[in-house]
Scaffold this motif. Structure first.
Motif, short mmCIF file in Angstrom:
data_model
loop_
_atom_site.label_atom_id
_atom_site.label_comp_id
_atom_site.label_asym_id
_atom_site.label_seq_id
_atom_site.Cartn_x
_atom_site.Cartn_y
_atom_site.Cartn_z
N HIS A 131 0.85 -1.19 0.00
CA HIS A 131 0.00 0.00 0.00
C HIS A 131 0.88 1.25 0.00
O HIS A 131 2.06 1.20 0.37
CB HIS A 131 -0.92 0.00 1.22
CG HIS A 131 -1.96 -1.06 1.15
ND1 HIS A 131 -1.76 -2.32 1.69
CD2 HIS A 131 -3.17 -1.08 0.58
CE1 HIS A 131 -2.83 -3.05 1.46
NE2 HIS A 131 -3.71 -2.32 0.78
N CYS A 132 0.31 2.35 -0.41
CA CYS A 132 1.00 3.63 -0.50
C CYS A 132 1.55 4.06 0.86
O CYS A 132 0.80 4.15 1.84
CB CYS A 132 0.02 4.68 -1.04
SG CYS A 132 0.62 6.37 -1.01
N LYS A 176 -5.29 2.80 3.86
CA LYS A 176 -4.70 1.88 2.89
C LYS A 176 -5.21 2.25 1.50
O LYS A 176 -6.41 2.15 1.24
CB LYS A 176 -5.10 0.43 3.19
CG LYS A 176 -4.38 -0.20 4.35
CD LYS A 176 -4.78 -1.67 4.46
CE LYS A 176 -3.96 -2.40 5.49
NZ LYS A 176 -4.32 -3.83 5.54
N VAL A 177 -4.32 2.70 0.66
CA VAL A 177 -4.62 2.96 -0.74
C VAL A 177 -3.56 2.25 -1.57
O VAL A 177 -2.49 1.92 -1.07
CB VAL A 177 -4.68 4.48 -1.07
CG1 VAL A 177 -5.82 5.15 -0.33
CG2 VAL A 177 -3.37 5.16 -0.75
N ILE A 198 1.14 6.22 -4.45
CA ILE A 198 0.01 6.06 -5.37
C ILE A 198 0.08 6.94 -6.62
O ILE A 198 -0.28 6.49 -7.70
CB ILE A 198 -1.33 6.26 -4.62
CG1 ILE A 198 -2.51 5.88 -5.50
CG2 ILE A 198 -1.45 7.66 -4.05
CD1 ILE A 198 -3.83 5.79 -4.76
N THR A 199 0.49 8.19 -6.50
CA THR A 199 0.54 9.11 -7.64
C THR A 199 1.81 9.95 -7.56
O THR A 199 2.40 10.10 -6.48
CB THR A 199 -0.67 10.06 -7.67
OG1 THR A 199 -0.60 10.94 -6.53
CG2 THR A 199 -2.01 9.30 -7.69
N PRO A 200 2.21 10.57 -8.68
CA PRO A 200 3.38 11.46 -8.63
C PRO A 200 3.20 12.61 -7.64
O PRO A 200 4.16 13.02 -6.98
CB PRO A 200 3.49 11.96 -10.07
CG PRO A 200 2.88 10.86 -10.90
CD PRO A 200 1.74 10.35 -10.05
N SER A 256 -6.63 -2.71 0.25
CA SER A 256 -7.37 -1.79 -0.62
C SER A 256 -7.92 -2.56 -1.82
O SER A 256 -7.27 -3.46 -2.34
CB SER A 256 -6.44 -0.68 -1.11
OG SER A 256 -7.11 0.14 -2.04
N THR A 257 -9.10 -2.18 -2.25
CA THR A 257 -9.68 -2.78 -3.46
C THR A 257 -9.72 -1.75 -4.58
O THR A 257 -10.30 -1.99 -5.63
CB THR A 257 -11.11 -3.29 -3.18
OG1 THR A 257 -11.90 -2.21 -2.69
CG2 THR A 257 -11.09 -4.43 -2.17
#
Length: 172
Positions: free
Chosen positions: A96-97, A106-107, A125-127, A157-158
């Motif tokens: 997770h991130c 949790k992502v 998760i992202t820049p 995470s889903t």
């Protein structure tokens, strides 16, 4: 006395297992979206504030099971290294991130947004989130470590990784 020790050991093992988190697995069906986690440790890491090199896709014929997930590797050598000590190579926080965990949730973690800190692999998760994470890596990791025991036992995470091609990068 022997029964008491065995009971205590069984209780300790079951308590530990109860707090084991679920590995994040996306639509690819692989942990870390099918990227070879051992290969990250052989890549030259970019300085903070710069994009990391892309991860190395695994091969669908070279896999291992760990933490109830399938992991793909680019070589038999990397698979063997992983099997010697999976926890040394698996990303922290069950994939997770890291910044998300520092904020209490949790992502998904994107396998191409990674950083190794103190010989541990972290994904984000992202820049944009990478930028927040890198503003204070030690502080964010301290927050994440404090939050993790309270959320580790939650389901994985889903969610889908934003702006991510959900086709497995693994080679056939």
């Amino acid at each position: 006395m022997k029964n008491l020790l065995l009971s205590a050991a069984a209780l300790a093992i079951s308590a530990t297992m109860a707090f084991a988190g679920d590995q994040y697995v996306d639509e690819t069906g692989y942990a870390v979206s099918g990227y070879d986690v051992v290969a990250y440790f052989d890549l030259e890491q970019s300085p903070v504030g710069s994009a990391q090199p892309a991860g190395t896709p695994g091969d669908a014929s070279i896999t291992a099971e760990y933490n109830d997930a399938t992991w793909a590797f680019s070589s038999e050598e990397n698979r063997a290294r992983f099997l010697e000590n999976p926890a040394a190579f698996a990303p922290q926080y069950d994939g997770h991130c890291a910044y998300g965990v520092s904020r209490g949730g949790k992502v998904p973690g994107n396998p191409n947004l990674w950083r190794i800190v103190d010989d541990k692999l972290y994904v984000n998760i992202t820049p944009v989130v990478v930028g927040f994470f890198e503003e204070d890596i030690p502080g964010n990791l301290s927050l994440a470590e404090g939050n993790w025991p309270g959320i580790e036992g939650d389901a994985a995470s889903t969610s889908t990784i934003p702006q991510w091609n959900s086709e497995a990068p693994v080679q056939n």
